[in-house]
Design a protein around this motif. Structure first.
Motif, short mmCIF file in Angstrom:
data_model
loop_
_atom_site.label_atom_id
_atom_site.label_comp_id
_atom_site.label_asym_id
_atom_site.label_seq_id
_atom_site.Cartn_x
_atom_site.Cartn_y
_atom_site.Cartn_z
N ASP A 252 0.83 -1.21 0.00
CA ASP A 252 0.00 0.00 0.00
C ASP A 252 0.87 1.26 0.00
OD1 ASP A 252 -2.22 -1.66 0.07
OD2 ASP A 252 -2.42 -1.53 2.25
N ALA A 253 1.92 1.26 0.80
CA ALA A 253 2.81 2.41 0.86
C ALA A 253 3.50 2.64 -0.48
CB ALA A 253 3.85 2.22 1.96
N SER A 254 3.96 1.56 -1.10
CA SER A 254 4.66 1.70 -2.39
C SER A 254 3.70 2.21 -3.47
CB SER A 254 5.33 0.39 -2.80
OG SER A 254 4.37 -0.59 -3.09
N PHE A 255 2.46 1.74 -3.44
CA PHE A 255 1.47 2.20 -4.41
C PHE A 255 1.19 3.69 -4.21
CE2 PHE A 255 -2.92 3.10 -5.64
CZ PHE A 255 -2.90 2.70 -6.97
N THR A 256 0.99 4.08 -2.96
CA THR A 256 0.70 5.49 -2.64
C THR A 256 1.84 6.40 -3.07
OG1 THR A 256 -0.69 4.85 -0.77
CG2 THR A 256 0.17 7.10 -0.77
N LEU A 257 3.07 5.97 -2.83
CA LEU A 257 4.24 6.80 -3.13
C LEU A 257 4.73 6.67 -4.57
CD1 LEU A 257 6.15 6.12 0.19
CD2 LEU A 257 5.01 8.26 -0.48
N GLY A 258 4.27 5.65 -5.27
CA GLY A 258 4.70 5.46 -6.65
C GLY A 258 6.10 4.91 -6.78
N VAL A 259 6.51 4.13 -5.79
CA VAL A 259 7.83 3.48 -5.83
C VAL A 259 7.62 1.99 -5.57
CG1 VAL A 259 9.06 5.54 -5.05
CG2 VAL A 259 8.31 3.87 -3.36
N SER A 260 8.64 1.20 -5.83
CA SER A 260 8.53 -0.24 -5.61
C SER A 260 8.83 -0.60 -4.16
CB SER A 260 9.50 -0.98 -6.53
OG SER A 260 10.84 -0.68 -6.17
N ARG A 261 8.44 -1.79 -3.77
CA ARG A 261 8.78 -2.28 -2.43
C ARG A 261 10.29 -2.35 -2.23
NH1 ARG A 261 6.04 -7.66 -1.38
NH2 ARG A 261 7.50 -7.56 0.31
N PRO A 262 11.05 -2.88 -3.22
CA PRO A 262 12.50 -2.88 -3.03
C PRO A 262 13.08 -1.47 -2.83
CG PRO A 262 11.91 -4.39 -4.78
CD PRO A 262 10.66 -3.64 -4.42
N THR A 263 12.48 -0.47 -3.47
CA THR A 263 12.94 0.90 -3.26
C THR A 263 12.71 1.33 -1.82
OG1 THR A 263 12.60 1.52 -5.57
CG2 THR A 263 12.60 3.31 -3.96
N LEU A 264 11.57 0.95 -1.24
CA LEU A 264 11.32 1.28 0.16
C LEU A 264 12.35 0.61 1.07
CD1 LEU A 264 7.42 1.14 0.39
CD2 LEU A 264 8.89 3.16 0.39
N TYR A 265 12.70 -0.64 0.78
CA TYR A 265 13.72 -1.33 1.58
C TYR A 265 15.07 -0.63 1.44
CZ TYR A 265 10.74 -5.34 2.69
OH TYR A 265 9.75 -6.14 3.18
N LYS A 266 15.41 -0.20 0.22
CA LYS A 266 16.68 0.51 0.00
C LYS A 266 16.69 1.84 0.76
CE LYS A 266 17.39 -1.47 -4.56
NZ LYS A 266 17.28 -1.24 -6.01
N MET A 267 15.56 2.54 0.73
CA MET A 267 15.46 3.81 1.44
C MET A 267 15.60 3.60 2.94
SD MET A 267 12.39 5.61 -0.74
CE MET A 267 12.41 7.18 0.12
N ALA A 268 15.04 2.50 3.44
CA ALA A 268 15.15 2.19 4.87
C ALA A 268 16.60 1.88 5.23
CB ALA A 268 14.25 1.02 5.22
N LYS A 269 17.28 1.16 4.35
CA LYS A 269 18.68 0.82 4.60
C LYS A 269 19.55 2.07 4.68
CE LYS A 269 22.29 -2.31 3.02
NZ LYS A 269 22.67 -3.35 2.07
N LYS A 270 19.20 3.09 3.86
CA LYS A 270 19.94 4.35 3.87
C LYS A 270 19.48 5.29 4.99
CE LYS A 270 19.52 4.92 -0.89
NZ LYS A 270 19.50 5.82 -2.05
N GLY A 271 18.43 4.90 5.71
CA GLY A 271 17.93 5.74 6.80
C GLY A 271 16.97 6.82 6.35
#
Length: 83
Positions: A11-30
């Motif tokens: 749901d978050a990835s759909f709302t933001l227009g990014v993929s789930r892997p992108t969210l994981y990468k963003m989390a890894k970068k803080g």
């Protein structure tokens, strides 16, 4: 019923227009904070709203647009000339 405080990454990835892997990468970068609950990875709704509100506006680069248009004309010219 009000929106839940936590949302699924789909749901978050759909709302933001990014993929789930992108969210994981963003989390890894803080850049975003993800939450683990019951073996599931979730995202706070407030975090999704924060990202959406602070995302910079996108403006096309005129130089790149001109370059892309020129490349398209170059590729399509032989097809128009029977070639």
């Amino acid at each position: 019923m009000a929106d839940p405080e936590l949302c699924k990454l789909n749901d978050a990835s759909f709302t933001l227009g990014v993929s789930r892997p992108t969210l994981y990468k963003m989390a890894k970068k803080g850049e975003v904070e993800l939450v683990k609950l019951g073996g599931r990875t979730l995202m706070r709704r407030a975090e999704v709203e924060r990202l959406a509100a602070t995302a910079p506006a996108w403006r096309p680069d005129p130089a790149r647009s001109a370059q892309a248009n020129a490349a398209r004309r170059k590729v399509s010219a032989p097809a128009r000339n029977g070639g």
